[in-house]
Design a protein around this motif. Structure first.
Motif, mmCIF file in Angstrom:
data_model
loop_
_atom_site.group_PDB
_atom_site.id
_atom_site.type_symbol
_atom_site.label_atom_id
_atom_site.label_comp_id
_atom_site.label_asym_id
_atom_site.label_seq_id
_atom_site.Cartn_x
_atom_site.Cartn_y
_atom_site.Cartn_z
ATOM 1 N N CYS A 6 0.557 -0.641 -0.041
ATOM 2 C CA CYS A 6 -0.099 0.016 -0.138
ATOM 3 C C CYS A 6 1.162 1.385 -0.209
ATOM 4 C CB CYS A 6 -0.755 -0.210 1.263
ATOM 5 S SG CYS A 6 -1.979 1.633 1.997
ATOM 6 N N LYS A 21 -9.289 -2.762 -0.985
ATOM 7 C CA LYS A 21 -9.293 -1.717 -0.656
ATOM 8 C C LYS A 21 -8.348 -2.299 0.796
ATOM 9 C CE LYS A 21 -13.086 -1.377 2.240
ATOM 10 N NZ LYS A 21 -14.213 -0.326 3.414
ATOM 11 N N CYS A 22 -7.324 -1.377 1.247
ATOM 12 C CA CYS A 22 -6.188 -1.926 2.375
ATOM 13 C C CYS A 22 -7.306 -1.997 2.967
ATOM 14 C CB CYS A 22 -5.016 -0.658 2.336
ATOM 15 S SG CYS A 22 -3.983 -1.090 3.545
ATOM 16 N N PRO A 23 -6.382 -3.301 3.967
ATOM 17 C CA PRO A 23 -6.948 -4.093 4.767
ATOM 18 C C PRO A 23 -6.805 -3.039 6.235
ATOM 19 C CG PRO A 23 -6.012 -5.773 3.920
ATOM 20 C CD PRO A 23 -5.460 -4.191 3.723
ATOM 21 N N LYS A 24 -5.820 -1.963 6.285
ATOM 22 C CA LYS A 24 -5.190 -1.195 7.640
ATOM 23 C C LYS A 24 -5.647 -0.145 7.474
ATOM 24 C CE LYS A 24 -0.591 -0.296 9.215
ATOM 25 N NZ LYS A 24 0.500 0.152 9.048
ATOM 26 N N CYS A 25 -5.457 1.013 6.167
ATOM 27 C CA CYS A 25 -5.681 1.813 5.744
ATOM 28 C C CYS A 25 -7.037 2.414 4.958
ATOM 29 C CB CYS A 25 -4.731 2.807 5.596
ATOM 30 S SG CYS A 25 -4.199 3.145 3.942
ATOM 31 N N GLY A 26 -7.935 0.988 4.505
ATOM 32 C CA GLY A 26 -8.833 1.684 3.460
ATOM 33 C C GLY A 26 -8.500 2.345 1.751
ATOM 34 N N PRO A 28 -7.714 2.094 -1.419
ATOM 35 C CA PRO A 28 -8.153 1.557 -3.290
ATOM 36 C C PRO A 28 -6.960 1.017 -2.980
ATOM 37 C CG PRO A 28 -7.729 4.418 -3.515
ATOM 38 C CD PRO A 28 -7.581 3.786 -1.776
#
Ligand SMILES: [Zn+2]
Length: 111
Positions: A6, A21-26, A28
């Motif tokens: 990411c 989407k990023c599992p940590k910060c969302g 795209p």
């Protein structure tokens, strides 16, 4: 399997494609970049080392428990000295491992 990083938070995702989407910060999918083979190999190495550190932490915790029992038992001074030295050594190494792991995470080196 490939690795994707990411561009926003540095999170590393394992998969054939980047996540929606990023599992940590969302962030795209477009924010993800594929890691080259060399970097991906370093990530694997780093994960392996971290796991070894975690395993050592557990073993040292056990060594401390055993030492405390020995100190409590207090058979004679030489025995107690060994238990105390072991406990101090285990505590010292545990602190160093924690500092090392914390360093890896704060530098966000290889996720
Ligand atoms: Zn992210």
């Amino acid at each position: 399997m490939s690795k994707w990083q990411c561009g926003v938070c540095g999170y590393i995702f394992d998969g054939d494609e980047a996540p929606e989407k990023c599992p940590k910060c969302g962030a795209p999918k477009e924010k993800f970049q594929k890691l080259d083979d060399d970097t991906a190999a370093k990530v694997e190495r780093s994960r392996y080392t971290n796991n070894l550190h975690m395993e050592l932490l557990t073993l040292l915790e056990k060594a401390k428990e055993v030492s405390e029992k020995g100190i409590e038992d207090e058979l004679d001074p030489p025995c107690v000295q060994i238990f105390e030295a072991t406990k101090a050594f285990a505590t010292d190494i545990q602190q160093r491992i924690k500092a090392e792991i914390k360093g890896h995470i704060s530098k966000n080196k290889w996720g």
